[in-house]
Design an enzyme around this catalytic site. Structure first.
Site, PDB file in Angstrom:
ATOM      1  N   GLY A  69     151.948  59.018  84.338  1.00 15.32           N
ATOM      2  CA  GLY A  69     152.683  59.575  85.475  1.00 15.32           C
ATOM      3  C   GLY A  69     152.809  58.604  86.636  1.00 15.32           C
ATOM      4  N   GLN A 177     152.878  67.885  86.428  1.00 15.81           N
ATOM      5  CA  GLN A 177     152.154  69.161  86.282  1.00 15.81           C
ATOM      6  C   GLN A 177     152.981  70.218  85.552  1.00 15.81           C
ATOM      7  OE1 GLN A 177     149.008  70.060  87.004  1.00 15.81           O
ATOM      8  NE2 GLN A 177     148.473  68.033  87.765  1.00 15.81           N
ATOM      9  N   GLY A 198     151.107  62.270  79.398  1.00 15.76           N
ATOM     10  CA  GLY A 198     150.517  62.895  78.216  1.00 15.76           C
ATOM     11  C   GLY A 198     149.235  63.677  78.459  1.00 15.76           C
ATOM     12  N   HIS A 199     148.360  63.134  79.302  1.00 15.96           N
ATOM     13  CA  HIS A 199     147.018  63.742  79.390  1.00 15.96           C
ATOM     14  C   HIS A 199     146.979  65.036  80.173  1.00 15.96           C
ATOM     15  CE1 HIS A 199     145.492  62.500  83.500  1.00 15.96           C
ATOM     16  NE2 HIS A 199     146.525  61.682  83.404  1.00 15.96           N
ATOM     17  N   CYS A 323     142.126  62.425  92.761  1.00 18.14           N
ATOM     18  CA  CYS A 323     142.315  61.147  93.445  1.00 18.14           C
ATOM     19  C   CYS A 323     141.675  61.158  94.819  1.00 18.14           C
ATOM     20  CB  CYS A 323     143.798  60.855  93.600  1.00 18.14           C
ATOM     21  SG  CYS A 323     144.754  61.343  92.182  1.00 18.14           S
TER      22      CYS A 323
HETATM   23  C1  LIG Z   1     148.234  63.439  87.322  1.00 15.25           C
HETATM   24  C2  LIG Z   1     149.433  63.323  88.145  1.00 15.25           C
HETATM   25  C3  LIG Z   1     150.085  62.084  88.304  1.00 15.25           C
HETATM   26  C4  LIG Z   1     149.541  60.815  87.730  1.00 15.25           C
HETATM   27  O1  LIG Z   1     149.635  60.789  86.326  1.00 15.25           O
HETATM   28  P1  LIG Z   1     148.748  59.714  85.517  1.00 15.25           P
HETATM   29  O2  LIG Z   1     149.241  59.821  84.127  1.00 15.25           O
HETATM   30  O3  LIG Z   1     147.322  60.149  85.689  1.00 15.25           O
HETATM   31  O4  LIG Z   1     149.021  58.390  86.134  1.00 15.25           O
HETATM   32  C5  LIG Z   1     151.254  62.044  89.042  1.00 15.25           C
HETATM   33  N1  LIG Z   1     151.766  63.151  89.595  1.00 15.25           N
HETATM   34  C6  LIG Z   1     151.179  64.358  89.468  1.00 15.25           C
HETATM   35  C7  LIG Z   1     151.830  65.556  90.088  1.00 15.25           C
HETATM   36  C8  LIG Z   1     149.998  64.489  88.744  1.00 15.25           C
HETATM   37  O5  LIG Z   1     149.416  65.682  88.625  1.00 15.25           O
END
Ligand SMILES: *Cc1c(COP(=O)(O)O)cnc(C)c1O
Length: 390
Positions: A69, A177, A198-199, A323
């Protein structure tokens, strides 16, 4: 253990792991080679791209695999800024975006771009009138998240897309999300770019994608080989891509059931917290909300202390976004919806999965009642409050 931090990350589903394993040990060829070992890997990447594209109503050539993301968000903003700088240098976003968006916007500000950060109301929703008024002749991009990672509020994406289209401005959404949790169709919603990871949907970590609508000018984000149509170089993360595709298939398959179950449990949890623990309230919109998200503030309490005591009972939760945990700054999202600093510190996010049970919720509420009571007994602020009530 009761895992209620599914907005931070999710368990990789066993069927996803099974789908990935052969691409580590058997079909480990480089997709760019011509022998059949490489061709098998390439075929898997092609098929995965088709699966993911069809999940959002896109075409396969509009899907670019990334490392998640954060990379997708960086790419969408930086490459659009660069490709459209001649048209203008104004970008519109909101105050409650993920740091992958907000910090990229700060980076662009230092490079001569002007960013408008839209306010949100007490539920976390942007104001469409304010958005319309913020659009200028030099506006090149609107980037508004699909659903907020802390308070779960779902933004009016269809309305934003319609406004962007009418005014000839590109629309990017951070759907990290939302993708795999609720239905998304990029044409119906007029989305030009979309980030996913993905996660967050029971897939592996370190893989995601950026959807870029055909015709949108973009720039290569990683320079090097010709992978991802020359825009994102680097040997493909084949097991990750296969895993993301398997996670997407699984997410679509279980979506109706999962939404129903999580929404019921979410509302059950909200109801219990509201009735059983005094001086607390729900953050985020009550119904325009991700099925699995509950975010609560408890007055006179430190969120971090709650988390440690919950951990002692085997419960994984969050005091905001992963974060910002560990830093003393209160969440920018909670401040943006109007919470006072001290109240933003006393917040708890519980995010459910399809595996969460009613018994889990009952246990967590019982423990939380005791924890809140215990922490308040040690709080001088609470003591003052109780005295003032007498
Ligand atoms: C988790 C998240 C990200 C970051 O995604 P990663 O794959 O962990 O880099 C970005 N935006 C939102 C809204 C998220 O919840």
């Amino acid at each position: 253990m009761i895992y209620l931090d599914n907005a931070a990350t999710t368990k990789t589903a066993p069927e996803v792991v099974d789908a990935m394993l052969p691409y580590f040990s058997e079909y480990y060829g480089n997709p760019s080679t011509i022998y059949s070992l490489g061709a098998t890997a390439k075929k898997a990447v092609t098929k995965s791209r088709e699966t993911i594209a069809s999940a959002i109503g896109a075409r396969p050539e509009e899907i670019y695999f990334t490392a998640g993301g954060s990379e997708s968000d960086n790419w969408a903003l930086k490459a659009t800024a660069e490709a459209y700088a001649e048209k203008g240098k104004h970008i519109i976003t909101s105050k409650i975006e993920h740091h992958a968006i907000l910090h990229t916007c700060e980076y662009l500000e230092k490079r001569g771009f002007e960013i408008t950060y839209l306010d949100v109301d007490s539920d976390g929703l942007i104001d469409l009138e304010q958005l319309k008024q913020a659009i200028r002749p030099d506006t090149i991009l609107i980037s508004i998240m699909f659903a907020n990672n802390e308070i779960g509020t779902i933004e009016p994406i269809a309305e934003i897309g319609a406004i962007a289209k009418e005014r000839g401005v590109l629309f990017h959404t951070d759907a990290v999300q939302a993708f795999g949790q609720i239905p998304i169709h990029v044409d119906e919603l007029n989305i030009d770019m979309l980030s996913a990871s993905g996660h967050k949907l029971n897939g592996p970590k370190g893989i995601g994608f950026l959807y870029i609508r055909k015709g949108v000018k973009s720039r290569s984000f990683i320079h090097g080989g010709a992978q991802e149509r020359g825009r994102r170089a680097g040997t493909e993360n084949v097991p990750g891509i296969v895993g993301l595709s398997a996670a997407t298939e699984r997410a679509l398959r279980i979506m109706p059931e999962k939404i129903k179950k999580e929404t019921e449990l979410r509302d059950y949890l909200i109801g219990k917290l509201e009735t059983e623990i005094p001086y607390g309230w729900l953050n985020g919109h009550r119904t325009k909300r991700l099925p699995g998200n509950v975010n609560f503030s408890f007055r006179y309490i430190e969120g971090e202390s709650m988390l440690i005591l919950l951990d002692g009972k085997g419960v994984c939760a969050s005091s905001g976004s992963a974060c910002t945990s560990g830093s003393l700054d209160p969440s920018h999202v909670l401040l943006a919806i109007g919470l006072k600093h001290e109240d933003a510190h006393g917040s708890l996010r519980l995010t459910l999965s399809e595996e969460t049970s009613k018994a889990d919720i009952d246990f967590v509420v019982e423990e939380l009642k005791k924890i809140v009571q215990r922490l308040r007994e040690m709080s001088p602020l609470y003591e003052d409050f109780i005295k003032s009530q007498k």
